[in-house]
Structure formats: C-alpha cells, structure tokens
Design a protein around this motif. Structure first.
Motif, short mmCIF file in Angstrom:
data_model
loop_
_atom_site.label_atom_id
_atom_site.label_comp_id
_atom_site.label_asym_id
_atom_site.label_seq_id
_atom_site.Cartn_x
_atom_site.Cartn_y
_atom_site.Cartn_z
N ALA A 138 127.90 67.17 21.97
CA ALA A 138 126.89 66.39 22.76
C ALA A 138 125.47 66.28 21.95
N ALA A 139 125.07 67.29 21.23
CA ALA A 139 123.93 67.53 20.42
C ALA A 139 124.15 66.56 19.17
N ASP A 140 125.21 66.56 18.78
CA ASP A 140 125.65 65.83 17.58
C ASP A 140 125.57 64.24 17.91
N ARG A 141 125.95 63.81 19.07
CA ARG A 141 126.00 62.27 19.63
C ARG A 141 124.68 61.96 19.91
N VAL A 142 123.67 63.07 20.30
CA VAL A 142 122.44 62.44 20.44
C VAL A 142 121.68 62.49 19.29
N ALA A 143 121.88 63.39 18.43
CA ALA A 143 121.32 63.11 16.87
C ALA A 143 121.66 61.91 16.58
N ALA A 144 122.77 61.27 16.42
CA ALA A 144 123.01 60.18 15.86
C ALA A 144 122.47 58.87 16.56
N ALA A 145 122.68 58.99 17.77
CA ALA A 145 121.74 57.91 18.60
C ALA A 145 120.29 57.83 18.29
N CYS A 146 119.41 58.90 18.06
CA CYS A 146 118.27 59.08 17.80
C CYS A 146 117.59 58.42 16.41
N ALA A 147 118.89 58.38 15.56
CA ALA A 147 118.53 57.80 14.15
C ALA A 147 118.27 56.55 14.51
N GLY A 148 119.07 55.71 15.28
CA GLY A 148 119.05 54.26 15.36
C GLY A 148 117.81 54.16 16.36
N LEU A 149 117.32 54.94 17.21
CA LEU A 149 116.13 54.64 17.99
C LEU A 149 115.02 54.74 17.32
N GLN A 150 115.02 55.73 16.44
CA GLN A 150 113.57 55.77 15.69
C GLN A 150 113.56 54.48 14.60
N SER A 151 114.73 54.03 14.23
CA SER A 151 114.59 52.87 13.32
C SER A 151 114.37 51.70 14.16
N LEU A 152 114.89 51.56 15.34
CA LEU A 152 114.35 50.40 16.32
C LEU A 152 112.70 50.74 16.50
N ALA A 153 112.29 51.81 16.88
CA ALA A 153 110.95 51.66 17.40
C ALA A 153 110.13 51.47 16.00
#
Length: 135
Positions: A44-59
């Motif tokens: 789950a932590a790996d999935r969250v980390a991967a999703a965060c990369a997209g989110l910080q790029s979007l921000a």
C-alpha cells in the motif's frame, strides 16, 4: 525500488503516535519511490508513493497557471468521506505523505508535518537518478 531507510522509523513513529487518526506515513522520492513508511503495509505504501508522484506533478502544473505563484508545491490536502490525504514537500526531491481518518483537523496535521520536515528535512532528500543509479 530504493532501499527503505530504517533509521527514519523513530521519526515517523513519533508523528504516528503523537497525532490521533494517522493510518499511514510514507516518505517518497519525487519520482514516486518509497523511501520509508510507518503504518500500513509495504505494498500500500508503494502504491501511495507512486500516486504521489502524479499528484505533485499535477499540483506543479496547476501552480504554473496562477500568475502570483512562485516556487514549488508545498502542501496538498485532499478530503474524502472518512479521511484525509496530505502531501508535503520534505526536502530536495522528497515528499512526506500522510493518510488519516477524520480525527485530526487538517490545519493541525499540516503543522505536525511541517514540524517533522523542519527537524529532519535535510535527511529527507532523494538525489536524482538516471537508469536506476544515483547521479
């Protein structure tokens, strides 16, 4: 995946234990690789980390559309039914993500996260990588 840093455990545990409602804390690189975690399971932590990369790029992309904004993303908060997601810049190329239930008010959580980043931000960095190697 980069090797998780075990010496972060006590720092993350302090935040986890000090703020009611935290489900998981993840420290990640800007490219979405988990550096450390506390709570939750590793997958789950790996999935969250991967999703965060997209989110910080979007921000960052959204910030470019605001003429008065200068600099990088500092904090993203997402409110969901029953919980919150927080993503905060935490050093050069590193981010701190927290998933929590509704017991902790977002302003208080961001202060706790900021305190952690200020205390240990220089340790929460991830050097850039090319072809899987640190440059």
């Amino acid at each position: 995946m980069i090797k998780p840093r075990a010496n972060f455990d006590w720092m993350l545990k302090e935040l986890y234990s000090g703020v009611p409602g935290i489900e998981m804390i993840v420290v990640l690189s800007a490219d979405g690789l988990r550096i450390a975690r506390y709570g939750g399971d590793p997958d789950a932590a790996d999935r969250v980390a991967a999703a965060c990369a997209g989110l910080q790029s979007l921000a960052g992309a959204v910030a470019e559309e605001i003429p008065t904004v200068r600099g990088d993303m500092k904090l993203v908060v997402i409110e969901m039914d029953g919980g919150y997601f927080y993503l905060m810049a935490a050093g050069a190329g590193a981010f701190l993500a927290v998933l929590s239930d509704v017991r902790c008010e977002p302003g208080a959580m961001s202060l706790h996260m900021r305190d952690l980043v200020v205390r240990i931000g220089s340790h929460l960095t991830s050097p850039p990588r090319r072809k899987g190697q640190t440059v």
